[in-house]
Design a protein around this motif. Structure first.
Motif, PDB file in Angstrom:
ATOM      1  N   SER A 347       0.818  -1.217   0.000  1.00 17.22           N
ATOM      2  CA  SER A 347       0.000   0.000   0.000  1.00 17.22           C
ATOM      3  C   SER A 347       0.849   1.263   0.000  1.00 17.22           C
ATOM      4  N   LEU A 348       2.176   1.111   0.060  1.00 17.10           N
ATOM      5  CA  LEU A 348       3.057   2.270   0.119  1.00 17.10           C
ATOM      6  C   LEU A 348       3.441   2.713  -1.288  1.00 17.10           C
ATOM      7  N   GLU A 349       3.013   3.894  -1.662  1.00 13.94           N
ATOM      8  CA  GLU A 349       3.340   4.440  -2.977  1.00 13.94           C
ATOM      9  C   GLU A 349       4.685   5.162  -2.897  1.00 13.94           C
ATOM     10  N   ILE A 350       5.652   4.755  -3.712  1.00 18.58           N
ATOM     11  CA  ILE A 350       6.969   5.385  -3.701  1.00 18.58           C
ATOM     12  C   ILE A 350       6.945   6.646  -4.560  1.00 18.58           C
ATOM     13  N   PHE A 351       6.541   6.521  -5.817  1.00 24.46           N
ATOM     14  CA  PHE A 351       6.344   7.679  -6.694  1.00 24.46           C
ATOM     15  C   PHE A 351       5.388   7.262  -7.809  1.00 24.46           C
ATOM     16  N   THR A 352       4.899   8.259  -8.514  1.00 24.57           N
ATOM     17  CA  THR A 352       3.952   7.962  -9.586  1.00 24.57           C
ATOM     18  C   THR A 352       4.087   8.995 -10.699  1.00 24.57           C
ATOM     19  N   GLY A 353       3.878   8.540 -11.954  1.00 18.45           N
ATOM     20  CA  GLY A 353       3.838   9.437 -13.104  1.00 18.45           C
ATOM     21  C   GLY A 353       5.147  10.124 -13.414  1.00 18.45           C
ATOM     22  N   VAL A 354       6.268   9.421 -13.280  1.00 18.48           N
ATOM     23  CA  VAL A 354       7.571  10.028 -13.556  1.00 18.48           C
ATOM     24  C   VAL A 354       7.913   9.861 -15.037  1.00 18.48           C
ATOM     25  N   ASP A 355       8.204  10.985 -15.710  1.00 18.57           N
ATOM     26  CA  ASP A 355       8.644  10.983 -17.099  1.00 18.57           C
ATOM     27  C   ASP A 355      10.050  11.568 -17.161  1.00 18.57           C
ATOM     28  N   LEU A 356      10.890  10.998 -17.995  1.00 16.99           N
ATOM     29  CA  LEU A 356      12.194  11.620 -18.247  1.00 16.99           C
ATOM     30  C   LEU A 356      12.782  11.089 -19.537  1.00 16.99           C
ATOM     31  N   ALA A 357      13.647  11.911 -20.120  1.00 18.67           N
ATOM     32  CA  ALA A 357      14.364  11.523 -21.343  1.00 18.67           C
ATOM     33  C   ALA A 357      15.837  11.819 -21.116  1.00 18.67           C
ATOM     34  N   ILE A 358      16.658  10.795 -21.327  1.00 19.97           N
ATOM     35  CA  ILE A 358      18.106  10.948 -21.154  1.00 19.97           C
ATOM     36  C   ILE A 358      18.730  11.066 -22.544  1.00 19.97           C
ATOM     37  N   ASP A 359      19.161  12.280 -22.891  1.00 20.32           N
ATOM     38  CA  ASP A 359      19.778  12.512 -24.192  1.00 20.32           C
ATOM     39  C   ASP A 359      21.245  12.090 -24.174  1.00 20.32           C
ATOM     40  N   ARG A 360      21.778  11.874 -25.361  1.00 22.41           N
ATOM     41  CA  ARG A 360      23.181  11.486 -25.511  1.00 22.41           C
ATOM     42  C   ARG A 360      24.085  12.539 -24.829  1.00 22.41           C
ATOM     43  N   GLY A 361      24.913  12.073 -23.907  1.00 22.94           N
ATOM     44  CA  GLY A 361      25.858  12.949 -23.230  1.00 22.94           C
ATOM     45  C   GLY A 361      25.269  13.834 -22.153  1.00 22.94           C
ATOM     46  N   SER A 362      23.993  13.664 -21.818  1.00 21.42           N
ATOM     47  CA  SER A 362      23.376  14.533 -20.803  1.00 21.42           C
ATOM     48  C   SER A 362      23.798  14.113 -19.401  1.00 21.42           C
TER      49      SER A 362
END
Length: 542
Positions: A347-362
């Motif tokens: 029942s423990l929510e850690i996180f929700t709805g995480v979006d990310l994009a890792i570009d080359r060299g970022s």
């Protein structure tokens, strides 16, 4: 008290320590120091009874609390709170009292009820003697000071990260050691291997104060110089060159001065003896030409050999791993994308709805308070766990290198060589051996099981595996933990130079400054922002 006599420790055939006599008494606060691989962790394990010496005897009396570098396996279904309370046997006793209360309510016979009441009374007296009624608040105070929030304490251990479980274990040990009302447990001997790992700055400051006031014995391995300076009143220096331990009955700063003087004296004694021995050998060489002086020449040679035979070896300068991440493998513009990630444990929510994009060299830093899910997010990105919702989408040419703070990527039963060979099956053998040499692994140590390495050595081995992989996206979870200052600087320099993408989780502000991040991901909300120096204050709090 702990007493070790004629102690000999080995790693394979390599002698770490020979004929050592060690003693830990109440009031001793000992800093155990030496270069990575000198045998500090092995020594602590043997003193704790978790390992056997090659030779010699270790005797223990009284209570003992041991914190290893890696979290112990055990019953992961119990809550963090119950694990801490179990240090004084309070968890089991509380459950027995609850059962007894239920039984009393169901008994109809007066005589049986009276017996049950007396039994409950005895348990209650025992509970009170153990400090039971004040114990929960005391345990909560210790946990809070170690950064363990109330919501974490009610979670089963299996839902916690390795770093959180280690802090629970530290809280349990300190809770037992602070128990002045349970038969003298306040005299507990604490054996702590890098206790500041995974702690924020406030927790480290509180821990220093706790250890300084501890009236039992203490042996601590730490790269935190401030902790050593504040806490220790004795120092054991493991000299890897001589396979001996030098005992200094003094505080940290006086020890530093004394050891520098000792090294200077050893070098001077050896130089003088070698000079005299050289003169004797030169004279003997001249005399050997005459038959009448051959015996005298032999005597001079023996005197020269005797002069240098009893001298300590010159302590070699500590070697430092030469860490350099190679050029990353070619990849597309955005090699790694995550969409709508969420993760819960029960029942423990850690996180929700995480979006990310890792570009080359970022270069990206993940920040959040302890328990916000930083390690969990890295594990999802690395494919170590599956999200509850959302997905991780690999881009063209993605090659991930994942560094786990608890060294989960290492096969502890396999050798050093087998671990790196598995990480880079296509790399020529000689190239791999040369690589391992730059990480200070060579000779018989290549055959040593990874599980027997110290924390710093495991870190170096895991990094060697990353280097051999030519990854273009590095997922790094506390990569500077367990490293001595010189090795830490090597890792930071490698981060500065790496041209691939990096996603970093760390409590080390120096690591963030070396990375020079462009973006920050704030958990648990998953908010993305441009990096600003203002976020640096959050790094140590996270």
């Amino acid at each position: 008290m702990i007493t070790a006599t004629d102690l000999e420790l080995r790693a394979g055939s390599r002698i770490l320590l020979a004929d050592a006599a060690l003693r830990v008494q109440p009031g001793d606060r000992i800093g155990l120091v030496g270069r990575n691989g000198a045998g500090k962790t092995t020594t602590l394990r043997v003193l704790a009874g978790e390992g056997e010496p090659y030779a010699g005897e270790v005797r223990r009396s009284g209570e003992l609390g041991y914190l290893p570098q890696d979290p112990r396996e055990g019953d992961l279904s119990v809550t963090a709170k119950d694990r801490v309370l179990s240090a004084r046997g309070l968890d089991e006793l509380a459950r027995e009292m609850e059962k007894a209360q239920s039984a009393m309510a169901e008994l109809a016979d007066d005589a049986e009820r009276e017996r049950a009441v007396r039994k409950y009374g005895r348990m209650e007296e025992r509970f009170a003697a153990l400090g039971g009624y004040a114990a929960e608040s005391e345990a909560a105070r210790i946990c809070a000071n170690l950064g363990l929030a109330d919501r974490i304490l009610v979670q089963p251990l299996r839902t916690l990260s390795g770093g959180q479980r280690r802090r629970v274990e530290l809280a349990r040990i300190l809770f037992a050691a602070s128990d002045a009302g349970a038969g003298g447990r306040s005299g507990t001997i604490l054996l702590l291997d890098e206790p500041t790992n995974h702690l924020d700055a406030d927790s480290i400051g509180w821990l220093r104060g706790f250890l300084k006031q501890h009236n039992g014995g203490l042996v601590v391995i730490s790269h935190d110089v401030e902790l050593l300076g504040d806490v220790v009143n004795k120092v054991w220096f493991l000299d890897a060159t001589r396979g001996e331990v030098d005992l200094y009955n003094m505080g940290w700063q006086r020890y530093l001065d004394a050891r520098a003087a000792d090294e200077k004296r050893r070098r001077r004694e050896r130089a003088n003896a070698e000079k005299k021995a050289g003169a004797l050998l030169a004279q003997a060489d001249k005399m050997r030409a005459k038959a009448t002086k051959a015996v005298a020449a032999q005597n001079m040679i023996k005197r020269a050999e005797k002069l240098v035979a009893g001298l300590d070896e010159v302590r070699q300068a500590d070697k430092v791993a030469k860490i350099r991440f190679p050029d990353p493998a070619p990849c597309g513009k955005t090699p790694l994308t995550a969409e709508g990630l969420s993760k819960s444990y029960g029942s423990l929510e850690i996180f929700t709805g995480v979006d990310l994009a890792i570009d080359r060299g970022s270069r990206v830093v993940i920040l959040g308070l302890n328990g916000a899910g930083k390690t969990t997010l890295l594990r999802l990105l690395g494919g170590m766990e599956k999200p509850d919702t959302g997905s991780v989408v690999p881009g063209h040419g993605l090659r991930i290198g994942y560094y786990a703070q608890e060294h989960e990527t290492l096969d502890h039963a396999a050798s050093v060589w087998q671990n790196v060979r598995h990480a880079a099956p296509d790399v020529p053998e000689q190239q791999l051996r040369s690589l391992l040499g730059t990480f200070l692994f060579q000779g018989e140590q290549l055959d040593q099981p990874a599980g027997t390495l110290s924390g710093g050595e495991k870190t170096r081995l895991a990094l060697a595996g990353l280097v051999s992989s030519a990854a273009n996206v590095l997922l790094l979870d506390e990569p500077t933990n367990n490293l001595d200052p010189a090795s830490r600087e090597q890792v930071l320099d490698a981060l500065r130079r790496f041209t691939g993408a990096v996603v970093l989780v760390t409590h080390d502000p120096g690591a963030v400054e070396a990375l020079q991040p462009e973006r920050v991901i704030l958990l648990p909300d998953g908010t993305e922002d441009h990096w600003s120096p203002e976020y640096l204050e959050l790094v140590q709090l996270a």
